[in-house]
Scaffold this active site. Structure first.
Site, short mmCIF file in Angstrom:
data_model
loop_
_atom_site.label_atom_id
_atom_site.label_comp_id
_atom_site.label_asym_id
_atom_site.label_seq_id
_atom_site.Cartn_x
_atom_site.Cartn_y
_atom_site.Cartn_z
N TYR A 134 0.18 -0.27 10.63
CA TYR A 134 -0.12 -0.56 9.16
C TYR A 134 0.86 -0.42 8.37
O TYR A 134 1.29 -1.00 7.23
CB TYR A 134 -1.55 0.24 8.72
CG TYR A 134 -2.24 -0.23 7.50
CD1 TYR A 134 -2.43 -1.46 7.11
CD2 TYR A 134 -2.18 0.50 6.35
CE1 TYR A 134 -2.91 -1.64 5.71
CE2 TYR A 134 -2.45 0.47 5.17
CZ TYR A 134 -2.98 -0.72 4.84
OH TYR A 134 -3.39 -1.14 3.80
N SER A 178 0.74 -1.36 -0.10
CA SER A 178 0.04 -0.05 -0.03
C SER A 178 1.01 1.29 -0.02
O SER A 178 2.13 1.36 0.61
CB SER A 178 -0.79 -0.04 1.24
OG SER A 178 -1.48 1.39 1.38
N1 LIG Z 1 -8.85 -0.99 -0.28
C1 LIG Z 1 -7.68 -0.13 -0.34
O1 LIG Z 1 -8.08 1.03 -0.54
C2 LIG Z 1 -6.49 -0.60 -0.34
C3 LIG Z 1 -5.47 0.55 -0.39
C4 LIG Z 1 -4.06 0.05 -0.45
C5 LIG Z 1 -3.73 -1.20 -0.08
N2 LIG Z 1 -4.59 -2.15 0.11
C6 LIG Z 1 -4.35 -3.74 0.17
O2 LIG Z 1 -5.07 -4.40 -0.76
C7 LIG Z 1 -5.34 -5.53 -0.08
C8 LIG Z 1 -6.91 -6.06 -0.26
O3 LIG Z 1 -7.68 -5.16 0.34
P1 LIG Z 1 -9.35 -4.76 0.04
O4 LIG Z 1 -9.47 -3.60 0.10
O5 LIG Z 1 -9.44 -6.11 -0.73
O6 LIG Z 1 -9.68 -5.51 1.74
P2 LIG Z 1 -10.76 -6.59 2.00
O7 LIG Z 1 -11.89 -6.33 1.16
O8 LIG Z 1 -11.19 -6.47 3.59
O9 LIG Z 1 -10.29 -7.84 1.75
C9 LIG Z 1 -9.19 -8.36 2.63
C10 LIG Z 1 -9.19 -9.97 2.92
O10 LIG Z 1 -8.27 -10.41 3.47
C11 LIG Z 1 -8.88 -11.44 4.45
N3 LIG Z 1 -8.11 -11.56 5.59
C12 LIG Z 1 -8.01 -10.83 6.70
N4 LIG Z 1 -7.41 -11.36 7.81
C13 LIG Z 1 -7.20 -12.65 7.22
C14 LIG Z 1 -6.62 -13.87 8.25
N5 LIG Z 1 -6.21 -13.68 9.41
N6 LIG Z 1 -6.39 -14.88 7.30
C15 LIG Z 1 -6.85 -14.96 6.10
N7 LIG Z 1 -7.54 -13.91 5.37
C16 LIG Z 1 -7.62 -13.03 6.13
C17 LIG Z 1 -10.23 -10.95 4.66
O11 LIG Z 1 -10.95 -12.08 5.07
P3 LIG Z 1 -12.27 -12.02 5.94
O12 LIG Z 1 -13.26 -11.19 5.42
O13 LIG Z 1 -12.54 -13.37 6.30
O14 LIG Z 1 -11.60 -11.10 7.23
C18 LIG Z 1 -10.81 -10.71 3.22
O15 LIG Z 1 -10.79 -11.81 2.36
C19 LIG Z 1 -4.80 -5.54 1.39
O16 LIG Z 1 -3.48 -6.10 1.55
C20 LIG Z 1 -4.70 -3.97 1.64
O17 LIG Z 1 -3.73 -3.68 2.75
C21 LIG Z 1 -6.06 -1.93 -0.16
#
Ligand SMILES: NC(=O)c1ccc[n+]([C@@H]2O[C@H](COP(=O)([O-])OP(=O)(O)OC[C@H]3O[C@@H](n4cnc5c(N)ncnc54)[C@H](OP(=O)(O)O)[C@@H]3O)[C@@H](O)[C@H]2O)c1
Length: 319
Positions: free
Chosen positions: A183, A158
């Site tokens: 984070y 990120s």
């Molecule tokens: N969205 C943004 O704006 C953004 C910006 C920069 C970087 N990112 C990065 O992009 C990635 C994906 O983000 P997203 O926005 O798609 O978030 P999201 O919709 O919350 O998806 C995150 C996923 O990670 C899983 N997860 C969390 N804890 C876990 C664990 N202990 N074991 C296995 N799985 C686990 C969650 O499962 P559960 O639903 O079961 O908890 C969910 O499926 C992340 O690494 C985040 O840091 C996102």
């Protein structure tokens, strides 16, 4: 071998979608593993890879929820994995390795952000443990299958990595827990992980990349009170984005990791941080983009690898 942090004029950009970067790419016969591949940008990543012909394995902390989210997408397989629990990581890897299959693409998309102070395993800070150590152990345990695939490992970091370098004196935030600093450290760890994995794996046919996907409204923000998102200028009091152009859609948010995993333009390259479907520039001053030097520093990358090996007891490249 080291790839410079210099854009390569990929022809794609901030608003390219996962389907667009996969246009003309046939993934039939390829196996992809996408952690978090059932929510947010991970779900869109799974959908796009499967549409391009890949068989996608989605290890999930909530397999029933994952199966529901992925219903109707052909070529997807769900299994159980909690990245905050190293026994669960080992068990999942053992089950996968027992199938004898290789892995062509790994996308570490799972993550948690800015949660209240939480301890997992032997008292580890949850964001460092889940976002970094769990993925570190997963890739090392799956290494025989990843090496057989001879493809790519993608660490979803990120722009938040710019909030903190690795706190070498207190990696587990035993003092002064700050949810955003934690984070930032975890996301810096994702970049350093890809950097060192690429150093170790390139000679064995596997390349690694890290990336910032953009800002996307997803369940990732679940730990942020609405008032904080309003104060950050992300949403208004009604929960609507203040500047809709400031956020990517999930289709756009998934594009950079899908591009990292599949683009022929990255053949022969690795160990770099990407954003907006291209190699990012170094961050300078108070910039909103680019990668900080500390996140791609080879010495810190090697030091983090050694610490991660010591903490998890796994290192596929030792000896
Ligand atoms: N969205 C943004 O704006 C953004 C910006 C920069 C970087 N990112 C990065 O992009 C990635 C994906 O983000 P997203 O926005 O798609 O978030 P999201 O919709 O919350 O998806 C995150 C996923 O990670 C899983 N997860 C969390 N804890 C876990 C664990 N202990 N074991 C296995 N799985 C686990 C969650 O499962 P559960 O639903 O079961 O908890 C969910 O499926 C992340 O690494 C985040 O840091 C996102």
């Amino acid at each position: 071998m080291t790839t410079p942090q210099k854009p390569i004029a990929s022809g794609f950009g901030a608003h390219s979608t996962a389907d667009e970067v996969l246009s003309g790419i046939d993934l039939t016969g390829k196996l992809a593993l996408v952690t978090g591949g059932y929510s947010g940008i991970g779900l869109e990543t799974t959908r796009a890879l499967a549409k391009a012909g890949a068989h996608v394995v989605v290890p999930a902390r909530r397999p029933e929820t994952a199966a529901e989210a992925l219903a109707g997408i052909d070529g997807v397989e769900v299994d159980r994995l909690d990245l905050g629990d190293l026994d669960s990581v080992r068990d999942f890897a053992d089950r996968f390795l027992a199938t004898g299959r290789g892995i062509d693409i790994v996308i570490n998309s799972a993550g948690i952000m800015a949660c209240p102070e939480t301890r997992v395993g032997p008292g580890w800070e949850a964001q460092f443990a889940t976002n970094h150590l769990g993925h570190y152990a997963l890739v090392n345990r799956l290494w025989p299958a990843i090496e057989r695939g001879g493809g790519r490992v993608v660490a979803v970091s990120s722009g938040g990595h710019r909030l903190s370098s690795i706190r070498w004196g207190d990696v587990q935030f035993e003092q002064d827990y700050d949810k955003w600093q934690a984070y930032g450290q975890a996301k810096t760890a994702n970049v350093l992980f890809a950097r060192h994995l690429d150093t170790l794996a390139a000679g064995r046919g596997v390349r690694a990349f890290a990336l910032h996907p953009g800002g996307i409204l997803t369940p990732l923000q679940r730990h942020l009170p609405k008032s904080e998102m309003v104060a950050l200028g992300w949403i208004d009091e009604d929960g609507k984005p203040v500047d809709p152009t400031g956020f990517k859609s999930p289709e756009e948010g998934a594009a950079t990791q899908v591009w990292a995993a599949t683009s022929p333009a990255l053949d022969g390259l690795g160990g770099v941080y990407l954003e907006d479907c291209d190699i990012a520039v170094p961050a300078e001053g108070d910039t909103r983009g680019g990668v900080r030097d500390y996140a791609v520093d080879p010495e810190q990358a090697a030091r983090l690898w050694a610490l991660s090996a010591e903490l998890t007891g796994v290192d596929a490249f030792a000896g």
